[in-house]
Design a protein around this motif. Structure first.
Motif, mmCIF file in Angstrom:
data_model
loop_
_atom_site.group_PDB
_atom_site.id
_atom_site.type_symbol
_atom_site.label_atom_id
_atom_site.label_comp_id
_atom_site.label_asym_id
_atom_site.label_seq_id
_atom_site.Cartn_x
_atom_site.Cartn_y
_atom_site.Cartn_z
ATOM 1 N N GLY A 1 -0.872 8.151 22.156
ATOM 2 C CA GLY A 1 -0.630 9.251 20.407
ATOM 3 C C GLY A 1 -2.314 8.215 20.560
ATOM 4 N N LEU A 2 -3.537 8.089 20.924
ATOM 5 C CA LEU A 2 -4.934 7.744 20.834
ATOM 6 C C LEU A 2 -5.637 8.991 20.449
ATOM 7 N N ASN A 3 -6.271 8.734 19.611
ATOM 8 C CA ASN A 3 -6.522 9.939 18.371
ATOM 9 C C ASN A 3 -7.895 10.475 19.810
ATOM 10 N N VAL A 4 -8.547 11.625 19.642
ATOM 11 C CA VAL A 4 -9.249 11.744 20.436
ATOM 12 C C VAL A 4 -11.028 12.725 19.818
ATOM 13 N N VAL A 5 -11.815 12.881 19.010
ATOM 14 C CA VAL A 5 -12.372 13.816 18.793
ATOM 15 C C VAL A 5 -13.692 13.788 19.480
ATOM 16 N N VAL A 6 -14.006 14.970 19.766
ATOM 17 C CA VAL A 6 -14.899 15.108 20.649
ATOM 18 C C VAL A 6 -16.447 16.120 19.899
ATOM 19 N N GLY A 7 -17.420 15.646 20.093
ATOM 20 C CA GLY A 7 -18.385 16.141 18.765
ATOM 21 C C GLY A 7 -19.444 17.730 19.739
ATOM 22 N N ALA B 1 -9.545 9.791 8.831
ATOM 23 C CA ALA B 1 -8.458 9.453 7.856
ATOM 24 C C ALA B 1 -6.560 9.830 8.667
ATOM 25 N N ASN B 2 -7.057 10.407 9.881
ATOM 26 C CA ASN B 2 -5.598 11.252 10.963
ATOM 27 C C ASN B 2 -5.684 8.925 11.071
ATOM 28 N N ILE B 3 -6.682 8.424 11.445
ATOM 29 C CA ILE B 3 -5.823 7.215 12.138
ATOM 30 C C ILE B 3 -5.412 6.299 10.508
ATOM 31 N N ARG B 4 -6.003 6.428 9.803
ATOM 32 C CA ARG B 4 -5.395 5.838 8.219
ATOM 33 C C ARG B 4 -3.712 6.368 8.766
ATOM 34 N N GLU B 5 -3.513 7.673 8.092
ATOM 35 C CA GLU B 5 -2.481 8.734 7.916
ATOM 36 C C GLU B 5 -1.789 8.911 9.365
ATOM 37 N N GLY B 6 -2.058 7.876 10.551
ATOM 38 C CA GLY B 6 -0.273 8.080 11.433
ATOM 39 C C GLY B 6 -1.220 9.729 11.866
ATOM 40 N N LYS B 7 -2.016 10.181 12.045
ATOM 41 C CA LYS B 7 -1.681 11.788 12.881
ATOM 42 C C LYS B 7 -3.046 11.274 13.623
ATOM 43 N N VAL B 8 -2.423 12.536 15.174
ATOM 44 C CA VAL B 8 -3.620 12.389 16.319
ATOM 45 C C VAL B 8 -4.067 13.744 16.624
ATOM 46 N N THR B 9 -5.443 13.388 16.206
ATOM 47 C CA THR B 9 -6.014 14.642 17.021
ATOM 48 C C THR B 9 -6.283 14.612 18.315
ATOM 49 N N ASN B 10 -6.891 15.032 19.222
ATOM 50 C CA ASN B 10 -7.056 14.601 20.451
ATOM 51 C C ASN B 10 -7.844 16.073 21.429
ATOM 52 N N LYS C 1 0.621 -1.573 -0.204
ATOM 53 C CA LYS C 1 0.064 -0.090 -0.158
ATOM 54 C C LYS C 1 0.912 0.986 0.213
ATOM 55 N N THR C 2 0.520 2.893 -0.751
ATOM 56 C CA THR C 2 1.078 3.620 -0.404
ATOM 57 C C THR C 2 0.990 4.265 1.016
ATOM 58 N N ASN C 3 -0.438 4.357 1.283
ATOM 59 C CA ASN C 3 -1.349 4.850 2.444
ATOM 60 C C ASN C 3 -0.643 4.716 3.789
ATOM 61 N N PRO C 4 -0.622 4.732 4.694
ATOM 62 C CA PRO C 4 0.200 3.526 6.048
ATOM 63 C C PRO C 4 -1.130 2.830 6.149
ATOM 64 N N THR C 5 -1.016 1.684 6.252
ATOM 65 C CA THR C 5 -1.594 0.675 6.305
ATOM 66 C C THR C 5 -2.288 0.835 8.245
ATOM 67 N N ARG C 6 -2.959 -0.037 8.864
ATOM 68 C CA ARG C 6 -4.010 -0.354 9.956
ATOM 69 C C ARG C 6 -2.128 -0.654 10.406
ATOM 70 N N ARG C 7 -1.468 -1.517 9.930
ATOM 71 C CA ARG C 7 -0.491 -1.859 10.422
ATOM 72 C C ARG C 7 0.704 -1.207 11.275
ATOM 73 N N THR C 8 0.505 -0.546 9.958
ATOM 74 C CA THR C 8 2.142 0.301 10.281
ATOM 75 C C THR C 8 0.679 1.757 11.076
ATOM 76 N N PHE C 9 -0.027 1.837 11.487
ATOM 77 C CA PHE C 9 -0.580 2.579 12.257
ATOM 78 C C PHE C 9 -0.648 2.416 13.591
ATOM 79 N N CYS C 10 -0.839 1.015 13.694
ATOM 80 C CA CYS C 10 -0.584 0.642 14.735
ATOM 81 C C CYS C 10 0.999 0.708 15.654
ATOM 82 N N LYS C 11 1.653 0.211 14.455
ATOM 83 C CA LYS C 11 2.686 0.272 14.265
ATOM 84 C C LYS C 11 3.523 1.888 15.385
#
Ligand SMILES: NC(=O)c1ccc[n+]([C@@H]2O[C@H](COP(=O)([O-])OP(=O)(O)OC[C@H]3O[C@@H](n4cnc5c(N)ncnc54)[C@H](O)[C@@H]3O)[C@@H](O)[C@H]2O)c1
Length: 442
Positions: free
Chosen positions: A171-177, A362-371, A4-14
């Motif tokens: 490094g977890l994403n937490v988006v609040v409504g 998108a963050n999760i896929r790209e390995g970015k974090v919003t908290n 894959k060209t995009n980060p995968t679940r596995r790279t994101f996990c890593k």
């Protein structure tokens, strides 16, 4: 695994694991889970299958990523079934809904089972339970979307603040409504404010004045706990009162635009119209003055009274001009000569309820974090502070409210649990009396 060209679940996990400082539980969990659904599937669990939960699940499943709903949890079977039916219709003919009967969990512990099954969890129950669910989700290294408010009392906020720190460390994403934070007109106005277009904000008025919301009538077979949880809007431990549950959106805009949290608050409130016992214990109006460290003072009004003027908007005055914003995609900055300095009227702006999920996934896929967790906790605390000021009739500091605000939650959770607030012989609940009600631990 496909290249894959995009980060995968596995790279994101890593990546996440590295940020978590070598915590092993998460990558093992997700690697195992990935086996079942394929490497780039992001598995979602929904906790709280009511109106907003159904909406949030629908938005999560409408993102561009390879997402699937795999588990659902609620305390009530009928709420879960109704949600599942709506989602089944909406996503008919797709493979987005993959919730087996075994993965539909009911009860007070249901959240744990559902959270365990997913990579991302949507926490959309009534707000009183949010700190408990958030804490468990972070302990299990899950990415999170959670609805506002994030608690209903000060001990709950302290718990969310501590969990927010842990989520940050992991490094977890937490988006609040608090979706205005993801809405184009507000973001465009914020940029203008930070660029100095209207000078420093010195005062403001924020409003959520409306007719009110639904009531769920008591049924003869219900325990007190079930009745309060069905009719949750009218009980402070579950809802926070409407200043916390609804007006938080406008109070959040004040904190965000000013860039601070209030030092203290004082105000008044009560119930004039909504006095029947079916309306539990909450007020039908609150008026609060919040004073900020910079000296800015914001007047906050919220009302639930039919037949009165409706207003859900925010206005602020700065040293160079004024600003008006609302959730209908409008934002206007004017100079004191009335000239328009900036205007945003976004007819086709994206729906912010969708944007917040687009960002999360998108963050999760790209390995970015919003908290968003810390700011959401502090804004929820601001609204709780407002409620404490109107219930007590006292001037209360933010710090006192946060450190000494009373615990409203029960010690245990079951259908036989007696909530702390109970009706008298006529079915009436105690309502706060300004000048008498104590809101701080002594
Ligand atoms: N951002 C927004 O604009 C917006 C709009 C509406 C609601 N909300 C928020 O969403 C949340 C839910 O509101 P709603 O309108 O969907 O209410 P709702 O009553 O329709 O749904 C809440 C659901 O949570 C379930 N629930 C309650 N306690 C639970 C527990 N301990 N474990 C599992 N399930 C539990 C209930 O049974 C119910 O199905 C609230 O915090 C509300 O403030 C946000």
């Amino acid at each position: 695994m496909k290249p894959k060209t995009n980060p995968t679940r596995r790279t994101f996990c890593k990546n996440t694991a590295l940020m978590a400082g070598g915590m092993l539980a998460m990558p093992l969990d997700i690697a195992a889970a990935a086996h079942v659904l394929g490497d780039d599937t992001i598995k979602i669990a929904l906790v709280g299958c009511g109106g907003r939960g159904t909406g949030a699940a629908s938005q999560a499943l409408s993102t561009k990523e390879n997402v699937k709903l795999v588990a659902m949890a609620d305390v009530f079977q009928d709420r879960l079934d109704n949600c599942y039916e709506i989602l089944s219709k909406k996503f008919a003919g797709t493979d987005k809904l993959m919730v087996s009967d075994e993965d539909k969990y009911i009860g007070f512990d249901a959240y744990k089972h559902a959270i365990d099954k997913a990579d991302v969890v949507l926490l959309t129950t009534t707000p009183g339970y949010r700190p408990i669910h958030f804490e468990y989700a972070v302990s299990q290294n899950k990415h999170i979307f959670m609805e506002k408010p994030v608690a209903t009392d000060a001990p709950g906020i302290r718990r969310v603040l501590a969990t927010a720190e842990l989520a940050k460390a992991k490094g977890l994403n937490v988006v609040v409504g608090l979706q205005r934070r993801y809405q184009k007109n507000y973001l465009a106005c914020l940029e203008q404010i930070r660029n100095g277009s209207m000078g420093q904000i010195v005062s403001g008025q924020v409003y959520w004045n409306s007719a009110g919301v639904w009531v769920r009538e008591r049924q003869p077979e219900q325990t007190e706990m079930e009745y309060q949880m069905r009719n949750w809007y009218y009980f402070t431990w579950l809802c926070g009162d409407h200043i916390v549950e609804q007006h938080i959106h406008n109070i959040d805009v004040a904190n965000w635009f000013i860039g601070e949290y209030p030092l203290h608050a004082q105000g008044m409130g009560g119930r004039e119209v909504r006095t029947d016992k079916k309306f539990g214990q909450i007020f039908d109006h609150h008026f609060v003055e919040f004073t900020y460290p910079s000296g800015a003072v914001v007047a906050s009004q919220c009302r639930h009274q039919p037949g009165c003027v409706d207003n859900v908007t925010e206005s602020f005055q700065g040293t160079k001009g004024t600003i008006y914003t609302d959730s209908q995609n409008k934002g206007i900055i004017r100079g004191y000569d009335k000239n328009i300095l900036f205007e945003h009227q976004g007819e086709d702006d994206p729906n912010p309820y969708q944007t917040e999920h687009d960002v999360l996934f998108a963050n999760i896929r790209e390995g970015k974090v919003t908290n968003d967790a810390e700011r959401a906790a502090k804004t929820t605390m601001t609204a709780i502070l407002g409620r404490m000021a109107t219930y007590s009739g006292q001037l209360i500091t933010f710090d006192d409210a946060l450190q000494r605000g009373k615990n409203l939650m029960p010690d245990t959770y079951s259908w036989d649990t007696l909530p702390k607030v109970l009706p008298d012989d006529e079915g009436r609940y105690p309502v706060a009396v300004p000048g008498q009600t104590q809101v701080l631990e002594s």
